[in-house]
Design an enzyme around this catalytic site. Structure first.
Site, PDB file in Angstrom:
ATOM      1  N   GLY A  80       0.793  -1.222   0.000  1.00  0.00           N
ATOM      2  CA  GLY A  80       0.000   0.000   0.000  1.00  0.00           C
ATOM      3  C   GLY A  80       0.824   1.270   0.000  1.00  0.00           C
ATOM      4  O   GLY A  80       0.341   2.342   0.344  1.00  0.00           O
ATOM      5  N   GLY A  81       2.104   1.155  -0.392  1.00  0.00           N
ATOM      6  CA  GLY A  81       2.946   2.344  -0.457  1.00  0.00           C
ATOM      7  C   GLY A  81       3.602   2.728   0.859  1.00  0.00           C
ATOM      8  O   GLY A  81       4.388   3.675   0.907  1.00  0.00           O
TER       9      GLY A  81
ATOM     10  N   GLU B 215       0.686 -10.364 -10.998  1.00  0.00           N
ATOM     11  CA  GLU B 215       0.939  -8.946 -11.243  1.00  0.00           C
ATOM     12  C   GLU B 215       2.376  -8.732 -11.717  1.00  0.00           C
ATOM     13  O   GLU B 215       3.311  -9.348 -11.210  1.00  0.00           O
ATOM     14  CB  GLU B 215       0.667  -8.139  -9.976  1.00  0.00           C
ATOM     15  CG  GLU B 215      -0.758  -8.334  -9.485  1.00  0.00           C
ATOM     16  CD  GLU B 215      -1.220  -7.237  -8.544  1.00  0.00           C
ATOM     17  OE1 GLU B 215      -0.528  -6.211  -8.414  1.00  0.00           O
ATOM     18  OE2 GLU B 215      -2.287  -7.418  -7.949  1.00  0.00           O
TER      19      GLU B 215
ATOM     20  N   ARG C 183      -6.732 -14.643  -5.048  1.00  0.00           N
ATOM     21  CA  ARG C 183      -8.149 -14.353  -4.798  1.00  0.00           C
ATOM     22  C   ARG C 183      -8.726 -13.656  -6.025  1.00  0.00           C
ATOM     23  O   ARG C 183      -8.008 -13.279  -6.933  1.00  0.00           O
ATOM     24  CB  ARG C 183      -8.295 -13.447  -3.573  1.00  0.00           C
ATOM     25  CG  ARG C 183      -7.518 -12.147  -3.706  1.00  0.00           C
ATOM     26  CD  ARG C 183      -7.609 -11.287  -2.460  1.00  0.00           C
ATOM     27  NE  ARG C 183      -6.634 -10.214  -2.451  1.00  0.00           N
ATOM     28  CZ  ARG C 183      -6.733  -9.075  -3.103  1.00  0.00           C
ATOM     29  NH1 ARG C 183      -7.782  -8.849  -3.884  1.00  0.00           N
ATOM     30  NH2 ARG C 183      -5.796  -8.151  -3.021  1.00  0.00           N
TER      31      ARG C 183
ATOM     32  N   VAL D  63     -11.056  -6.766  -6.870  1.00  0.00           N
ATOM     33  CA  VAL D  63     -12.159  -5.824  -7.058  1.00  0.00           C
ATOM     34  C   VAL D  63     -12.282  -5.376  -8.520  1.00  0.00           C
ATOM     35  O   VAL D  63     -13.367  -5.022  -8.979  1.00  0.00           O
ATOM     36  CB  VAL D  63     -12.015  -4.615  -6.096  1.00  0.00           C
ATOM     37  CG1 VAL D  63     -10.867  -3.715  -6.511  1.00  0.00           C
ATOM     38  CG2 VAL D  63     -13.306  -3.822  -6.000  1.00  0.00           C
TER      39      VAL D  63
END
Length: 201
Positions: free
Chosen positions: A21-22, A132, A150, A153
């Site tokens: 998340g950075g 990714e 998973r 979104v």
């Protein structure tokens, strides 16, 4: 850290090993910035994840975040459903996702898909998943980042260009029914974009 950065070549990216998340992420542009960057990133990682351990990797100044949607039946059969471009981000959080990635040459796209499928096959992957990658536009290379084990979104953009219900496919796999499609059954048509609305103060 300086020795490793010198070997990789500047700029490099320091980032938290225990989270994302950075948080705990610092770009280091030359040797004079290594010590301060290391201390900053490690302190932030420690505060956020209770672990100051860092990764170091080449920083790619012109990069695209491209991910491949996968389904595996746990018996060595894996199908990809094309890729999504998730490069438009704010504070390292995805804001716009689109399928397919229009900025990637066909030969590199084929390599991206086969790399993702081979990775999943090598572990007999069973589930929906997303491999990714970072696409280095200047060098024309792809680098593996991670697998999210998973449904994500942004999966609806893939559903829209493939006409496939990915949640239903995931439930079939979980129920032991295996995959309902083969690779040749997956045909991409059109273009889809998803936009997220993020609240921030």
């Amino acid at each position: 850290a300086r020795r490793i950065a010198d070997a990789i070549g500047y700029p490099v990216l320091l980032k938290a090993a225990a989270g994302g998340g950075g948080r705990g992420m610092v770009i280091v542009r030359d040797a004079s910035e290594v010590e301060a960057g290391f201390q900053t990133a490690s302190a932030e990682a420690q505060a956020a994840f209770n672990d100051g351990t860092l990764f170091m990797e080449r920083f790619v100044p012109q990069a695209r975040h491209v991910e491949v949607q996968l389904m595996g039946d746990g018996k060595g059969e894996v199908v990809h459903f094309g890729e999504r471009d998730c490069s438009v981000q704010r504070r390292y959080q995805k804001v716009i996702e689109e399928a397919p990635c229009v900025a990637m040459p066909a030969a590199l796209r084929a390599k991206l898909h086969s790399s993702a499928v081979n990775l999943a096959k090598s572990v007999n992957y069973r589930n929906a998943g997303t491999a990714e990658f970072l696409y280095d536009v200047l060098r024309g290379e792809i680098y593996f980042i991670e697998v999210n084990a998973r449904i994500q979104v942004e999966h609806p953009v893939t559903e829209m260009v493939t006409g496939r219900d990915l949640v239903q496919e995931q439930l079939r796999i979980a129920g032991g029914q295996g995959l309902s499609v083969r690779q040749e059954d997956v045909v991409l048509s059109g273009h889809a974009i998803e936009c997220r609305i993020n609240a921030e103060d």
